[in-house]
Design a protein around this motif. Sequence first.
Motif, PDB file in Angstrom:
ATOM      1  N   TYR A 140      32.233  52.824  41.281  1.00  0.00           N
ATOM      2  CA  TYR A 140      33.353  53.355  40.514  1.00  0.00           C
ATOM      3  C   TYR A 140      34.627  52.693  41.035  1.00  0.00           C
ATOM      4  CZ  TYR A 140      37.188  56.473  39.388  1.00  0.00           C
ATOM      5  OH  TYR A 140      38.387  56.978  38.967  1.00  0.00           O
ATOM      6  N   LEU A 141      35.485  52.247  40.116  1.00  0.00           N
ATOM      7  CA  LEU A 141      36.783  51.664  40.470  1.00  0.00           C
ATOM      8  C   LEU A 141      37.832  52.248  39.538  1.00  0.00           C
ATOM      9  CD1 LEU A 141      38.386  49.540  42.146  1.00  0.00           C
ATOM     10  CD2 LEU A 141      37.897  47.917  40.302  1.00  0.00           C
ATOM     11  N   ASN A 142      38.931  52.758  40.089  1.00  0.00           N
ATOM     12  CA  ASN A 142      39.959  53.423  39.289  1.00  0.00           C
ATOM     13  C   ASN A 142      40.917  52.427  38.628  1.00  0.00           C
ATOM     14  OD1 ASN A 142      41.303  52.687  41.662  1.00  0.00           O
ATOM     15  ND2 ASN A 142      42.748  54.366  41.478  1.00  0.00           N
ATOM     16  N   LEU A 143      40.382  51.401  38.044  1.00  0.00           N
ATOM     17  CA  LEU A 143      41.170  50.393  37.335  1.00  0.00           C
ATOM     18  C   LEU A 143      40.574  50.256  35.938  1.00  0.00           C
ATOM     19  CD1 LEU A 143      43.412  48.221  37.634  1.00  0.00           C
ATOM     20  CD2 LEU A 143      41.614  46.639  38.341  1.00  0.00           C
ATOM     21  N   ALA A 183      44.255  46.546  32.235  1.00  0.00           N
ATOM     22  CA  ALA A 183      43.187  45.652  32.679  1.00  0.00           C
ATOM     23  C   ALA A 183      42.142  45.453  31.575  1.00  0.00           C
ATOM     24  CB  ALA A 183      42.509  46.222  33.921  1.00  0.00           C
ATOM     25  N   ASP A 184      41.594  44.245  31.547  1.00  0.00           N
ATOM     26  CA  ASP A 184      40.433  43.972  30.725  1.00  0.00           C
ATOM     27  C   ASP A 184      39.328  43.505  31.678  1.00  0.00           C
ATOM     28  OD1 ASP A 184      41.038  41.329  31.372  1.00  0.00           O
ATOM     29  OD2 ASP A 184      41.768  40.837  29.364  1.00  0.00           O
ATOM     30  N   GLU A 185      38.158  43.185  31.148  1.00  0.00           N
ATOM     31  CA  GLU A 185      37.049  42.810  32.023  1.00  0.00           C
ATOM     32  C   GLU A 185      37.388  41.605  32.893  1.00  0.00           C
ATOM     33  OE1 GLU A 185      32.411  41.346  31.990  1.00  0.00           O
ATOM     34  OE2 GLU A 185      33.188  42.328  30.190  1.00  0.00           O
ATOM     35  N   VAL A 213      38.369  41.741  41.764  1.00  0.00           N
ATOM     36  CA  VAL A 213      37.232  41.781  42.687  1.00  0.00           C
ATOM     37  C   VAL A 213      37.106  40.461  43.440  1.00  0.00           C
ATOM     38  CG1 VAL A 213      34.719  41.923  42.829  1.00  0.00           C
ATOM     39  CG2 VAL A 213      35.976  43.552  41.413  1.00  0.00           C
ATOM     40  N   SER A 214      37.193  39.342  42.731  1.00  0.00           N
ATOM     41  CA  SER A 214      37.020  38.056  43.410  1.00  0.00           C
ATOM     42  C   SER A 214      38.169  37.762  44.372  1.00  0.00           C
ATOM     43  CB  SER A 214      36.854  36.921  42.405  1.00  0.00           C
ATOM     44  OG  SER A 214      38.018  36.743  41.643  1.00  0.00           O
ATOM     45  N   TRP A 221      46.235  46.305  43.802  1.00  0.00           N
ATOM     46  CA  TRP A 221      46.106  45.213  42.839  1.00  0.00           C
ATOM     47  C   TRP A 221      47.206  45.363  41.801  1.00  0.00           C
ATOM     48  CZ3 TRP A 221      44.299  40.606  42.346  1.00  0.00           C
ATOM     49  CH2 TRP A 221      44.188  40.021  41.096  1.00  0.00           C
ATOM     50  N   LYS A 222      48.144  44.417  41.793  1.00  0.00           N
ATOM     51  CA  LYS A 222      49.264  44.423  40.842  1.00  0.00           C
ATOM     52  C   LYS A 222      49.966  45.779  40.795  1.00  0.00           C
ATOM     53  CE  LYS A 222      47.506  40.624  38.143  1.00  0.00           C
ATOM     54  NZ  LYS A 222      47.177  40.069  36.852  1.00  0.00           N
TER      55      LYS A 222
END
Length: 75
Positions: free
Chosen positions: A2-5, A11-13, A20-21, A60-61
């Motif tokens: 699970y990631l809260n983004l 965000a898109d895929e 992640v990368s 992240w951002k």
Amino acid sequence: VYLNLGERDGADEAQVREAVSALVPGAALAGVELYRSHSYLVVEPEGLEALVAGLHGKEWKGRALTAEKAKRRRR
């Protein structure tokens, strides 16, 4: 995982994969399920702990990330 983004964060895929990368170099995602408020990251069991540790508590951002082992769906 699970990631809260999610979409609500803009965000898109591709952006989830980019996050992640950037934060967990070498992480191998088998898939991403994107929802409005969060995402589920599909990863091999041996990569689970490293992915959670690499994402949880990071930013992240401008978004503080929460990552945890996903719970099983209730039926």
